[in-house]
Design an enzyme around this catalytic site. Structure first.
Site, mmCIF file in Angstrom:
data_model
loop_
_atom_site.group_PDB
_atom_site.id
_atom_site.type_symbol
_atom_site.label_atom_id
_atom_site.label_comp_id
_atom_site.label_asym_id
_atom_site.label_seq_id
_atom_site.Cartn_x
_atom_site.Cartn_y
_atom_site.Cartn_z
ATOM 1 N N ASN A 49 -5.732 -5.073 7.986
ATOM 2 C CA ASN A 49 -5.578 -5.506 6.599
ATOM 3 C C ASN A 49 -6.734 -6.439 6.272
ATOM 4 O O ASN A 49 -6.906 -7.453 6.936
ATOM 5 C CB ASN A 49 -4.226 -6.227 6.442
ATOM 6 C CG ASN A 49 -4.032 -6.832 5.054
ATOM 7 O OD1 ASN A 49 -3.297 -7.782 4.894
ATOM 8 N ND2 ASN A 49 -4.675 -6.288 4.039
ATOM 9 N N GLY A 78 0.835 -1.206 0.000
ATOM 10 C CA GLY A 78 0.000 0.000 0.000
ATOM 11 C C GLY A 78 0.860 1.243 0.000
ATOM 12 O O GLY A 78 1.827 1.321 0.758
#
Ligand code: SF4
Length: 466
Positions: free
Chosen positions: A107, A33
């Site tokens: 996550n 990310g």
């Protein structure tokens, strides 16, 4: 590769430089990310937090790290699979409630987040973000359970879907993984300190040892009193995300107990057996196609050469030229090596084909560099369904394999031949019982159902990608 990564989580307990090590750990997880990064730390008394948009290097400097004292820290690097890309949605989230301060890094994607959010709002909760992770915090804050662990257990018992969580209180680090084990979460050790992280490559970077994975459905409480494992939920069928092996995780990580490099190379070997082609050279689409290309080339007895070079130094935004440079978006990332491609029959290896638009441009580019034939090989099965468990995929109508045959796709991308790895080949490579992996994006069979109609849910929760 039009898939965007999801999120990376790193947390450490019991180290005087907790925030600094978390910062380094996030560097190793940057591939998961790049939209925002954040760290929360605790010194036994108080939690502090720093979050910013951008990559880890942009989000932190020595000064910001100095504002994060303490021996416990949790960090997050984010790509938004649900919720907009803005600082309010950057994690970790930090709240103060009746149970005290808590920070969370998540996550995964919850499949019933909107349903729970609606219910919470009806009961008076005010949300600060559009992230599904905030739902967990509201459930936690509303819990009347006597202890922090019980309140966390109570809140995550209500959510469904994918979560690998690291939670930080003033004196504890708590890790939790959903009972299906969608997303990875590893436990490591550095001297007396404990580490919890999305991938083992983060342990390597700080010189820590891999101990084991946090088990699906496990809650691990780490405090001065030691480490305590709780398994409050009945076991569920496992649904490890097979795409972690196909694409997301770094090849130097061990994920779900397997070396990503080994699995990815095996994908290529099996693909070579399933879909051979008369060719002179195997060329990966870098970086993610490299391991499978090595496996394919080994098995096929062909040379593997870097016929495409990736530019690693492209920022998140660059100024687009006018229309005069064709296929600029692909060109700025990849450049063909004419001396390798000219006059050759090329096996072009990629790890997925989603919309087909990028593959089409790359095939054209390779042909324009002089390749005589281009045989496109994809090291996973056709992607026919979006992901609801934390991976940002386009909606179904944009997935070319959902609406076109392989031959139609071949014509569209203008390749001389096109073949995908079979589902059986994929399962064989991960060495799985059919049931232990989620393969929903290739089968459309959802291991955890969601309460809303798919289209509405997607419109609401998932973003489209380029
Ligand atoms: S649908 Fe695909 S990307 Fe999503 S969790 Fe399952 S295997 Fe992973």
């Amino acid at each position: 590769m039009p898939f965007k990564d999801e999120c990376g989580v790193f947390a450490i307990f019991g180290h005087p430089e907790a925030a600094n090590l978390t910062y380094l750990g996030l560097y190793a997880l940057q591939h998961r990310g790049q939209e925002s990064a954040g760290i929360a730390s605790a010194d036994g008394e108080k939690l502090r937090i720093s979050r910013a948009m951008g990559q880890v290097a942009e989000a932190f400097n020595e000064n910001t790290l100095q504002t994060l004292p303490g021996h416990i820290a949790v960090g997050h690097t984010r790509y938004s699979t649900a919720g907009e890309s803005k600082i309010e949605n950057a994690q970790p989230f930090l709240i103060d409630c009746a149970h005290g301060q808590i920070a969370v890094a998540h996550n995964g994607n919850l499949v019933n987040a909107q349903e729970l959010r609606d219910e919470l709002v009806r009961n008076g909760s005010i949300f600060q973000t559009s992230s599904d992770t905030e739902v967990i915090l509201h459930l936690y804050a509303r819990s009347r359970a006597a202890s922090v662990e019980e309140a966390i257990t109570e809140s995550i018992a209500q959510v469904r879907g994918a979560y690998s969580l690291a939670l930080l209180t003033k004196n504890r680090l708590i890790a939790a993984r959903d009972p299906h084990g969608f997303r990875p979460l590893a436990l490591g050790r550095l001297g007396d300190a404990w580490i919890v992280c999305s991938e083992t490559c983060a342990l390597d970077l700080i010189g820590a040892q891999y101990v084991r994975d946090i088990e699906p459905g496990e809650l691990l409480v780490i405090s001065d009193g030691g480490i305590r494992s709780i398994k409050p939920f009945p076991p569920q069928p496992l649904s490890h995300c097979v795409f972690e092996h196909v694409y997301f995780s770094r090849p130097d990580s061990y994920v779900f107990g397997r070396s990503v490099n080994e699995v990815r190379t095996e994908l290529g070997r099996i693909l070579a057996r399933e879909a051979p082609a008369g060719a002179d050279v195997v060329v990966p689409i870098p970086d993610s196609g490299v391991c499978a290309a090595i496996g394919y080339a080994e098995e096929a007895g062909l040379p593997m050469k870097m016929g495409l070079i990736r530019n690693h130094y492209i920022g998140r935004t660059f100024i687009q030229p006018q229309q005069s440079i064709r296929h600029f978006n692909v060109r700025v990332k990849l450049n063909p090596v004419r001396s390798i491609l000219e006059g050759k029959r090329v096996i072009l290896l990629d790890d997925s084909l989603v919309r087909g638009t990028t593959s089409r441009k790359i095939v054209k580019m390779v042909k324009a560099a002089g390749a005589r034939e281009v045989h496109l090989r994809i090291s996973c099965p056709p992607t026919i369904s979006p992901c609801f468990y934390g991976v940002d995929t386009p909606i179904r109508s944009e997935l070319i394999a959902a609406t076109h045959t392989t031959d139609e796709i071949r014509k569209y991308v203008e390749a001389d031949s096109l073949a995908y790895l079979s589902l059986e080949g994929l399962r064989q490579a991960v060495g799985s019982q059919q049931s232990s992996y989620c393969t929903s994006c290739y089968t459309g069979v959802n291991p955890v159902s969601f309460p809303r109609n798919e289209h509405a849910y997607l419109q609401l929760a998932l973003k489209n990608v380029d």
